[in-house]
Design an enzyme around this catalytic site. Structure first.
Site, PDB file in Angstrom:
ATOM      1  N   HIS A   1       0.851  -1.348  -0.060  1.00  0.00           N
ATOM      2  CA  HIS A   1      -0.051   0.005  -0.103  1.00  0.00           C
ATOM      3  C   HIS A   1       0.850   1.200   0.107  1.00  0.00           C
ATOM      4  O   HIS A   1       0.405   2.195  -0.558  1.00  0.00           O
ATOM      5  CB  HIS A   1      -1.009  -0.071   1.043  1.00  0.00           C
ATOM      6  CG  HIS A   1      -2.008  -0.870   0.648  1.00  0.00           C
ATOM      7  ND1 HIS A   1      -2.126  -2.177   1.047  1.00  0.00           N
ATOM      8  CD2 HIS A   1      -3.196  -0.922  -0.168  1.00  0.00           C
ATOM      9  CE1 HIS A   1      -3.394  -3.056   0.424  1.00  0.00           C
ATOM     10  NE2 HIS A   1      -4.110  -1.876  -0.134  1.00  0.00           N
TER      11      HIS A   1
ATOM     12  N   GLU B   1     -12.155 -10.220  -4.787  1.00  0.00           N
ATOM     13  CA  GLU B   1     -10.884 -10.146  -4.726  1.00  0.00           C
ATOM     14  C   GLU B   1     -10.277 -11.390  -3.968  1.00  0.00           C
ATOM     15  O   GLU B   1      -9.064 -11.691  -3.445  1.00  0.00           O
ATOM     16  CB  GLU B   1     -10.190  -8.920  -3.765  1.00  0.00           C
ATOM     17  CG  GLU B   1     -10.800  -8.747  -2.541  1.00  0.00           C
ATOM     18  CD  GLU B   1     -10.308  -7.202  -1.989  1.00  0.00           C
ATOM     19  OE1 GLU B   1      -9.309  -6.721  -2.418  1.00  0.00           O
ATOM     20  OE2 GLU B   1     -11.003  -6.783  -1.034  1.00  0.00           O
TER      21      GLU B   1
ATOM     22  N   ASP C   1      -5.465  -7.917  -4.878  1.00  0.00           N
ATOM     23  CA  ASP C   1      -5.479  -9.403  -3.748  1.00  0.00           C
ATOM     24  C   ASP C   1      -5.799 -10.466  -4.515  1.00  0.00           C
ATOM     25  O   ASP C   1      -5.367 -11.649  -4.310  1.00  0.00           O
ATOM     26  CB  ASP C   1      -6.618  -9.121  -2.791  1.00  0.00           C
ATOM     27  CG  ASP C   1      -6.060  -8.374  -1.493  1.00  0.00           C
ATOM     28  OD1 ASP C   1      -4.769  -8.668  -1.225  1.00  0.00           O
ATOM     29  OD2 ASP C   1      -6.543  -7.455  -0.985  1.00  0.00           O
TER      30      ASP C   1
ATOM     31  N   CYS D   1     -10.594  -2.303 -10.184  1.00  0.00           N
ATOM     32  CA  CYS D   1      -9.980  -1.235  -9.196  1.00  0.00           C
ATOM     33  C   CYS D   1      -8.572  -1.639  -8.711  1.00  0.00           C
ATOM     34  O   CYS D   1      -7.947  -0.857  -7.970  1.00  0.00           O
ATOM     35  CB  CYS D   1     -11.016  -0.677  -8.206  1.00  0.00           C
ATOM     36  SG  CYS D   1     -11.094  -1.734  -6.792  1.00  0.00           S
TER      37      CYS D   1
HETATM   38  C1  PEP Z   1      -7.072  -4.825  -4.479  1.00  0.00           C
HETATM   39  O1  PEP Z   1      -7.068  -5.825  -3.816  1.00  0.00           O
HETATM   40  O2  PEP Z   1      -6.947  -4.923  -5.779  1.00  0.00           O
HETATM   41  C2  PEP Z   1      -7.675  -3.610  -3.931  1.00  0.00           C
HETATM   42  C3  PEP Z   1      -7.935  -2.492  -4.885  1.00  0.00           C
HETATM   43  O3  PEP Z   1      -7.471  -3.337  -2.863  1.00  0.00           O
HETATM   44  P1  PEP Z   1      -6.214  -3.044  -1.923  1.00  0.00           P
HETATM   45  O4  PEP Z   1      -4.925  -2.908  -2.916  1.00  0.00           O
HETATM   46  O5  PEP Z   1      -6.528  -1.944  -1.099  1.00  0.00           O
HETATM   47  O6  PEP Z   1      -6.148  -4.267  -0.981  1.00  0.00           O
HETATM   48 MG    MG Z   2      -7.668  -5.698  -1.869  1.00  0.00          MG
END
Ligand code: PEP
Ligand code: MG
Length: 580
Positions: free
Chosen positions: A189, A432, A456, A503
């Site tokens: 992140h 995910e 994920d 996303c």
């Molecule tokens: C993902 O897992 O693709 C997602 C958009 O959520 P994060 O990256 O916050 O886990």
């Molecule tokens: Mg995620």
């Protein structure tokens, strides 16, 4: 030249600022009766310095956010002035013959445990205040230097062992030209945030680094290629200055298409939205031509403070984002904490597999109090814009139903209090987890939309930890298994007539665009800096051709074959565009 992993593209040239480690040990030192007075005086002195420092922070903060936000620091001063706190410290020094810093540490632990055990939110918050102010006092007693980023100096390149998302949340992008970290991966992140803020980042340099980088050294960071140069020759600096200029020029050119509708030459419109985690990122997203926010990672709102944000505080933020978007939609994802996202004030258990553990919707369903507070805030914000709600890490129908039951409770409460909200607010889920893909047909009957979280989904489908540099070559979004997951998800959504978006980071990968067009997804949500690049390609990629390509991809047996076909497709389009 040091070779690391390019995690956020762009070039930075400047002086290094090396962030020291800030975990300090308190050795259990014993003292003599003759030392009592000196140790008391050290505590008084530490308290005086801490109070002075807190006053300064209050003044600075007041200028930025107004006096509302400074009350927390009044509470800190009150603790330092509290005779009960002081008595406890003096008692430990006198009865147990312990040095001032040991006594302070033990007094903090004592009060924190005591307040934490009480089943009262207010008292739990007091525990956090004590921990916070106690650590400040401890810092002065130990004489460890303040770990703050230089403010009035020239912008610098931040070098750190590791940067947590909450540390990054405190960084002012105007002061930081680039970042280099010893550890890290591209899908952590922190990396995602650096991309959103447009800060060049190279991670994982430790293996290639023979000597530590020192504050003040001249550094060049190439975030696209993952290269770091320490004290480079003038010729290298000059070359990178040229490269930086041409990148800026390219960005300027792209800006021309910011206002154009994102539609393919054969008429398929694909909304390009931004992933954001703060107001800072929202502004960057808007200037990059985002049409709405497809993923608001709300956990960063929880990281930016020393306790859980109250309903009112959350509501204010959600409302401001919704209003700022002026009618464009805003998808707010409920708290997705856990994995690599931790809260200083919320002790998550040590876990062997944190990404498979106590996180995201699992915490929300366990801590209904926290969840309901967030749902009420989101519902209230829905009266001020086109707000949609999204649950993370869903793996079963039971989870959706349990979350919706709490949402209904929140709605009922607002109804009773006569508080406005959008009764037709759409509720969707992240896809995910492979289990969610396998039951996508069932889930599609219970929700209004899907948003595929490829970060994920790749990790879980391929059993490859997204944070582990050693196996990062196995983290492959173009694996045929993933393509099948995407096909199954999109088909389930289409059959049920609900919208489907993407996303994860893959949404901004230019190579993947024909896959999304072939699958006929409705929206893509990505880091702001990718939006214009994707739009540029969208404007020259036909959906019809993408559909045909997808048919070919389905027949591919390996990731290499898939990537090869995607590259060939891209080359054909480039050629066609170049020939007018
Ligand atoms: C993902 O897992 O693709 C997602 C958009 O959520 P994060 O990256 O916050 O886990
Ligand atoms: Mg995620």
């Amino acid at each position: 030249m040091i070779q690391g992993i390019g995690a956020s593209s762009g070039i930075a040239i400047g002086k290094a600022f090396v962030l020291p480690n800030w975990e300090w040990e308190v050795p259990d030192q014993k003292i003599d009766v003759a030392d009592f007075a000196r140790e008391f005086e050290r505590v008084y002195e530490g308290i005086r310095t801490s109070k002075h420092e807190i006053e300064q922070i209050k003044d600075e903060l007041r200028e930025v956010v107004g006096s509302e936000e400074t009350h927390i620091f009044d509470a800190h001063i009150a603790i330092l002035d509290d005779p009960v706190f002081m008595n406890e410290i003096q008692g430990i020094i006198q009865r147990q013959y312990k040095a001032a810093e040991v006594a302070v540490k033990e007094a903090i632990d004592h009060f924190v445990t005591m307040f934490d055990l009480l089943d009262d939110e207010y008292m739990k918050e007091r525990a956090l205040d004590i921990k916070d102010v106690g650590n400040r006092l401890l810092k002065h007693l130990l004489g460890v230097p303040e770990i703050a980023l230089p403010k009035d100096t020239q912008p610098f390149i931040l070098v750190a062992k590791e940067l947590s998302p909450s540390q990054l949340a405190h960084i002012n992008p105007d002061h930081v030209l680039g970042i280099v970290t010893m550890a890290g991966s591209t899908t952590s992140h922190s990396s995602i945030m650096a991309r959103a803020l447009g800060i060049p980042l190279v991670v994982g340099v430790e293996g290639d680094l023979n000597e530590p980088i020192n504050t003040g050294q001249m550094i060049v960071v190439d975030g696209g290629e993952g290269k770091v140069y320490i004290e480079p020759e003038p010729a290298i600096i000059a070359e990178y200055e040229r490269l930086r200029e041409s990148e800026t020029e390219e960005k300027r050119k792209l800006q021309h298409i910011a206002d154009r509708t994102s539609v393919t030459p054969d008429g398929k419109s694909l909304r390009l939205k931004a992933n954001i985690s703060s107001m800072k990122e929202l502004e960057i997203a808007l200037s990059s031509g985002a049409s709405g926010v497809g993923l608001f990672r709300t956990e960063f709102l929880y990281m930016d403070r020393s306790r859980f944000p109250r309903e009112e505080e959350q509501f204010e933020v959600y409302r401001s984002v919704a209003e700022r978007l002026g009618g464009e939609s805003l998808v707010i994802r409920t708290l997705d904490i856990g994995g690599d996202k931790q809260l200083d004030y919320f002790e998550l258990p040590e876990e062997d597999n944190p990404f498979l553990g106590y996180r995201a919707i699992r915490i929300s369903l366990d801590r209904r109090d926290l969840f309901k507070t967030q749902l009420r805030a989101i519902l209230r914000a829905s009266a001020f814009g086109d707000v949609k709600l999204m649950y993370p890490l869903i793996s079963s129908l039971e989870e959706v139903r349990a979350a919706n039951a709490i949402l209904d409770e929140a709605r009922r409460e607002l109804d009773e209090d006569g508080i406005a909200y959008d009764k037709a607010m759409k509720v969707g889920i992240m896809i995910e987890v492979p289990a969610a893909v396998m039951i996508a047909d069932l889930l599609a009957q219970e929700v209004d939309f899907f948003s595929v979280g490829t970060n994920d989904l790749v990790q879980f489908t391929l059993a490859v930890d997204r944070m582990n540099e050693q196996i990062s070559h196995l983290y492959d979004p173009f694996h045929p298994a993933l393509l099948r997951m995407l096909l199954q998800t999109a088909e389930a959504a289409k059959r049920q007539g609900i919208t489907v978006s993407v996303c994860g980071e893959m949404a901004g990968d230019l190579r993947a665009l024909p896959i999304w067009l072939g699958l006929d997804v409705d929206d893509l949500s990505m880091s702001a800096h990718s939006i214009l690049h994707v739009k540029q390609r969208l404007l020259m990629t036909r959906q019809e051709e993408s559909r045909a390509l997808l048919e070919q991809l389905k027949a591919c047996r390996t990731s290499n074959e898939i990537v090869q076909r995607l590259n060939d497709f891209k080359a054909t389009i480039n050629e066609r565009t170049a020939n007018g």
